[in-house]
Design a protein around this motif. Structure first.
Motif, PDB file in Angstrom:
ATOM      1  N   LYS A  91       0.857  -1.178   0.000  1.00  0.00           N
ATOM      2  CA  LYS A  91       0.000   0.000   0.000  1.00  0.00           C
ATOM      3  C   LYS A  91       0.897   1.233   0.000  1.00  0.00           C
ATOM      4  CE  LYS A  91      -3.857  -2.247   2.373  1.00  0.00           C
ATOM      5  NZ  LYS A  91      -4.750  -2.245   3.570  1.00  0.00           N
ATOM      6  N   ALA A  92       0.762   2.021  -1.048  1.00  0.00           N
ATOM      7  CA  ALA A  92       1.611   3.208  -1.206  1.00  0.00           C
ATOM      8  C   ALA A  92       0.809   4.464  -0.866  1.00  0.00           C
ATOM      9  CB  ALA A  92       2.135   3.286  -2.635  1.00  0.00           C
ATOM     10  N   VAL A  93       1.400   5.320  -0.044  1.00  0.00           N
ATOM     11  CA  VAL A  93       0.709   6.526   0.422  1.00  0.00           C
ATOM     12  C   VAL A  93       1.647   7.726   0.324  1.00  0.00           C
ATOM     13  CG1 VAL A  93      -0.822   5.242   1.964  1.00  0.00           C
ATOM     14  CG2 VAL A  93       1.399   6.052   2.800  1.00  0.00           C
ATOM     15  N   PRO A  94       1.096   8.934   0.277  1.00  0.00           N
ATOM     16  CA  PRO A  94       1.942  10.133   0.177  1.00  0.00           C
ATOM     17  C   PRO A  94       2.845  10.339   1.393  1.00  0.00           C
ATOM     18  CG  PRO A  94      -0.328  10.630  -0.437  1.00  0.00           C
ATOM     19  CD  PRO A  94      -0.333   9.262   0.154  1.00  0.00           C
ATOM     20  N   ILE A 131      -3.073   2.912  -9.194  1.00  0.00           N
ATOM     21  CA  ILE A 131      -2.833   4.211  -8.570  1.00  0.00           C
ATOM     22  C   ILE A 131      -4.149   4.978  -8.574  1.00  0.00           C
ATOM     23  CG2 ILE A 131      -1.488   6.340  -8.633  1.00  0.00           C
ATOM     24  CD1 ILE A 131       0.198   3.864  -8.112  1.00  0.00           C
ATOM     25  N   TYR A 132      -4.497   5.539  -7.430  1.00  0.00           N
ATOM     26  CA  TYR A 132      -5.771   6.241  -7.274  1.00  0.00           C
ATOM     27  C   TYR A 132      -5.512   7.729  -7.019  1.00  0.00           C
ATOM     28  CZ  TYR A 132      -6.617   1.355  -6.089  1.00  0.00           C
ATOM     29  OH  TYR A 132      -6.629  -0.020  -6.094  1.00  0.00           O
ATOM     30  N   GLY A 133      -6.320   8.570  -7.655  1.00  0.00           N
ATOM     31  CA  GLY A 133      -6.243  10.003  -7.404  1.00  0.00           C
ATOM     32  C   GLY A 133      -4.966  10.659  -7.899  1.00  0.00           C
ATOM     33  N   ALA A 209      12.357  -5.510   3.186  1.00  0.00           N
ATOM     34  CA  ALA A 209      12.240  -4.232   3.889  1.00  0.00           C
ATOM     35  C   ALA A 209      13.202  -3.190   3.334  1.00  0.00           C
ATOM     36  CB  ALA A 209      12.500  -4.430   5.384  1.00  0.00           C
ATOM     37  N   GLY A 210      14.170  -3.637   2.554  1.00  0.00           N
ATOM     38  CA  GLY A 210      15.133  -2.714   1.968  1.00  0.00           C
ATOM     39  C   GLY A 210      14.728  -2.208   0.596  1.00  0.00           C
ATOM     40  N   PHE A 211      13.452  -2.421   0.211  1.00  0.00           N
ATOM     41  CA  PHE A 211      12.967  -1.973  -1.098  1.00  0.00           C
ATOM     42  C   PHE A 211      11.598  -1.319  -0.945  1.00  0.00           C
ATOM     43  CE2 PHE A 211      16.021  -5.258  -1.974  1.00  0.00           C
ATOM     44  CZ  PHE A 211      16.671  -4.827  -3.124  1.00  0.00           C
ATOM     45  N   PHE A 212      11.326  -0.353  -1.807  1.00  0.00           N
ATOM     46  CA  PHE A 212      10.008   0.276  -1.799  1.00  0.00           C
ATOM     47  C   PHE A 212       9.516   0.493  -3.224  1.00  0.00           C
ATOM     48  CE2 PHE A 212      12.891   3.979  -1.822  1.00  0.00           C
ATOM     49  CZ  PHE A 212      12.304   4.828  -2.766  1.00  0.00           C
ATOM     50  N   ALA A 213       8.190   0.595  -3.356  1.00  0.00           N
ATOM     51  CA  ALA A 213       7.543   0.860  -4.640  1.00  0.00           C
ATOM     52  C   ALA A 213       6.988   2.274  -4.624  1.00  0.00           C
ATOM     53  CB  ALA A 213       6.421  -0.146  -4.879  1.00  0.00           C
ATOM     54  N   ASP A 214       7.043   2.938  -5.769  1.00  0.00           N
ATOM     55  CA  ASP A 214       6.520   4.306  -5.829  1.00  0.00           C
ATOM     56  C   ASP A 214       6.175   4.699  -7.252  1.00  0.00           C
ATOM     57  OD1 ASP A 214       8.903   4.864  -7.147  1.00  0.00           O
ATOM     58  OD2 ASP A 214       9.526   6.474  -5.790  1.00  0.00           O
ATOM     59  N   THR A 215       5.584   5.869  -7.380  1.00  0.00           N
ATOM     60  CA  THR A 215       5.393   6.508  -8.681  1.00  0.00           C
ATOM     61  C   THR A 215       5.574   8.000  -8.489  1.00  0.00           C
ATOM     62  OG1 THR A 215       3.998   6.580 -10.660  1.00  0.00           O
ATOM     63  CG2 THR A 215       2.885   6.859  -8.549  1.00  0.00           C
ATOM     64  N   HIS A 216       5.997   8.689  -9.546  1.00  0.00           N
ATOM     65  CA  HIS A 216       6.380  10.096  -9.458  1.00  0.00           C
ATOM     66  C   HIS A 216       5.494  10.952 -10.354  1.00  0.00           C
ATOM     67  CE1 HIS A 216      10.356   9.018  -7.571  1.00  0.00           C
ATOM     68  NE2 HIS A 216      10.090   7.884  -8.212  1.00  0.00           N
ATOM     69  N   SER A 217       5.120  12.115  -9.864  1.00  0.00           N
ATOM     70  CA  SER A 217       4.280  13.055 -10.602  1.00  0.00           C
ATOM     71  C   SER A 217       5.025  14.376 -10.787  1.00  0.00           C
ATOM     72  CB  SER A 217       2.975  13.302  -9.836  1.00  0.00           C
ATOM     73  OG  SER A 217       2.284  14.427 -10.340  1.00  0.00           O
ATOM     74  N   SER A 218       4.659  15.097 -11.834  1.00  0.00           N
ATOM     75  CA  SER A 218       5.230  16.430 -12.035  1.00  0.00           C
ATOM     76  C   SER A 218       4.831  17.367 -10.906  1.00  0.00           C
ATOM     77  CB  SER A 218       4.762  16.999 -13.378  1.00  0.00           C
ATOM     78  OG  SER A 218       3.338  17.057 -13.434  1.00  0.00           O
ATOM     79  N   LEU A 219       3.776  17.023 -10.170  1.00  0.00           N
ATOM     80  CA  LEU A 219       3.350  17.819  -9.018  1.00  0.00           C
ATOM     81  C   LEU A 219       4.008  17.345  -7.729  1.00  0.00           C
ATOM     82  CD1 LEU A 219      -0.485  18.078  -9.795  1.00  0.00           C
ATOM     83  CD2 LEU A 219       1.359  19.651 -10.440  1.00  0.00           C
ATOM     84  N   ALA A 220       4.712  16.220  -7.803  1.00  0.00           N
ATOM     85  CA  ALA A 220       5.415  15.676  -6.637  1.00  0.00           C
ATOM     86  C   ALA A 220       6.566  14.830  -7.173  1.00  0.00           C
ATOM     87  CB  ALA A 220       4.475  14.847  -5.771  1.00  0.00           C
ATOM     88  N   GLY A 223       8.210  11.907  -5.438  1.00  0.00           N
ATOM     89  CA  GLY A 223       7.313  10.765  -5.344  1.00  0.00           C
ATOM     90  C   GLY A 223       5.904  11.206  -5.016  1.00  0.00           C
ATOM     91  N   ALA A 224       4.927  10.614  -5.690  1.00  0.00           N
ATOM     92  CA  ALA A 224       3.526  10.904  -5.382  1.00  0.00           C
ATOM     93  C   ALA A 224       3.051  10.028  -4.228  1.00  0.00           C
ATOM     94  CB  ALA A 224       2.656  10.668  -6.613  1.00  0.00           C
ATOM     95  N   VAL A 225       3.375   8.723  -4.316  1.00  0.00           N
ATOM     96  CA  VAL A 225       3.044   7.762  -3.255  1.00  0.00           C
ATOM     97  C   VAL A 225       4.202   6.779  -3.139  1.00  0.00           C
ATOM     98  CG1 VAL A 225       0.532   7.942  -3.517  1.00  0.00           C
ATOM     99  CG2 VAL A 225       1.799   6.281  -4.897  1.00  0.00           C
ATOM    100  N   ARG A 226       4.305   6.164  -1.969  1.00  0.00           N
ATOM    101  CA  ARG A 226       5.407   5.229  -1.727  1.00  0.00           C
ATOM    102  C   ARG A 226       4.980   4.210  -0.679  1.00  0.00           C
ATOM    103  NH1 ARG A 226      11.665   6.485   0.296  1.00  0.00           N
ATOM    104  NH2 ARG A 226      11.873   4.602   1.579  1.00  0.00           N
ATOM    105  N   GLY A 227       5.521   2.987  -0.803  1.00  0.00           N
ATOM    106  CA  GLY A 227       5.264   1.963   0.201  1.00  0.00           C
ATOM    107  C   GLY A 227       6.389   0.949   0.230  1.00  0.00           C
ATOM    108  N   GLN A 228       6.838   0.589   1.440  1.00  0.00           N
ATOM    109  CA  GLN A 228       7.877  -0.437   1.586  1.00  0.00           C
ATOM    110  C   GLN A 228       7.299  -1.813   1.293  1.00  0.00           C
ATOM    111  OE1 GLN A 228      10.582   2.203   2.047  1.00  0.00           O
ATOM    112  NE2 GLN A 228      11.303   0.126   2.509  1.00  0.00           N
ATOM    113  N   LEU A 229       8.131  -2.699   0.745  1.00  0.00           N
ATOM    114  CA  LEU A 229       7.668  -4.049   0.445  1.00  0.00           C
ATOM    115  C   LEU A 229       7.459  -4.864   1.719  1.00  0.00           C
ATOM    116  CD1 LEU A 229       8.443  -3.138  -2.427  1.00  0.00           C
ATOM    117  CD2 LEU A 229       9.195  -5.480  -2.850  1.00  0.00           C
ATOM    118  N   ALA A 230       8.099  -4.465   2.791  1.00  0.00           N
ATOM    119  CA  ALA A 230       7.894  -5.146   4.080  1.00  0.00           C
ATOM    120  C   ALA A 230       8.231  -4.183   5.203  1.00  0.00           C
ATOM    121  CB  ALA A 230       8.763  -6.386   4.174  1.00  0.00           C
TER     122      ALA A 230
END
Length: 230
Positions: A91-94, A131-133, A209-220, A223-230
């Motif tokens: 679960k990736a969050v801002p 990705i939502y919102g 736990a040493g890795f995370f998933a994310d996506t990037h926006s021109s407004l952020a 990173g727009a949202v991010r979440g650790q794999l563990a």
């Protein structure tokens, strides 16, 4: 060829004179005297029973009437891309986004769900990302703006996997689904080589736990949202 009215009338008269009920005469001795070849089944109202009667037939040894043998189970495909050695739902969050180690707040109102399956024997990663919102445009110096980075929680690190950016599927949802097999490439260079050079998905399994998933926006951009794999 063209037919005149007179010709058609003549043909009609001839046709009306043809017999409509043909009767074949029986041969000498009657139809019963005909010696039909064996195997034709002529004049058989039923098949004659075999020696010993019908009850003596062992149907289990016959072909079409035999009881069907149990079908063997289909072998599992070795190395099937849908056989995973590990699976993660992220679960990736801002609020998890940082720039270096400084929290940025990400893209307010956005969120994401990364479903990730790994097959470390094949160096394979499969993903279902939603990705939502999301707002703005995708923005990253890498080939895409949706990644798995190597870094612990609260820290930044290089991307190791670059996913195709999720596309709009309606209802304010963006989705990306697929699989990738190493060798991987992110399109981002560091120290003269791609940040995915030599990367193997087994590294994630050894330390999720040493890795995370994310996506990037021109407004952020960090990173727009991010979440650790563990």
């Amino acid at each position: 060829m063209r037919f005149t009215a007179a010709t058609l009338a003549t043909l009609a008269v001839v046709a009306s004179a043809l017999p409509t009920d043909v009767h074949y005469e029986a041969p000498k001795g009657g139809w019963e005297s005909v010696d039909y070849p064996e195997g034709t089944g002529a004049n058989l109202h039923e098949y004659p029973p075999p020696p010993g009667g019908w009850a003596s037939v062992d149907y289990s040894k016959t072909g079409a009437g035999a009881a069907p043998a149990k079908c063997p189970e289909a072998p599992k495909m070795a190395g099937s891309p849908f056989t995973f050695t590990s699976y993660y739902e992220v679960k990736a969050v801002p609020g998890e986004v940082v720039n270096g180690t400084t929290p940025t707040g990400g893209l307010a109102g956005a969120s994401g769900l990364f479903k990730i399956g790994l097959n470390s024997e094949l160096n394979l990663i499969c993903y279902n990302i939603e990705i939502y919102g999301f707002r703005g445009e995708y923005s990253s110096p890498a080939a895409t703006a949706t990644h798995i980075h190597e870094a612990a929680k609260g820290a930044s690190g290089p991307p190791r996997i670059a996913f195709p950016n999720p596309v709009d599927v309606g209802n304010d949802v963006r989705r990306s689904v697929g699989c990738q097999q190493g060798p991987f490439k992110t399109g981002l260079m560091a120290n003269g080589q791609d940040t995915a050079t030599g990367f193997h998905v087994s590294q994630i399994e050894k330390n999720p736990a040493g890795f995370f998933a994310d996506t990037h926006s021109s407004l952020a951009v960090p990173g727009a949202v991010r979440g650790q794999l563990a």
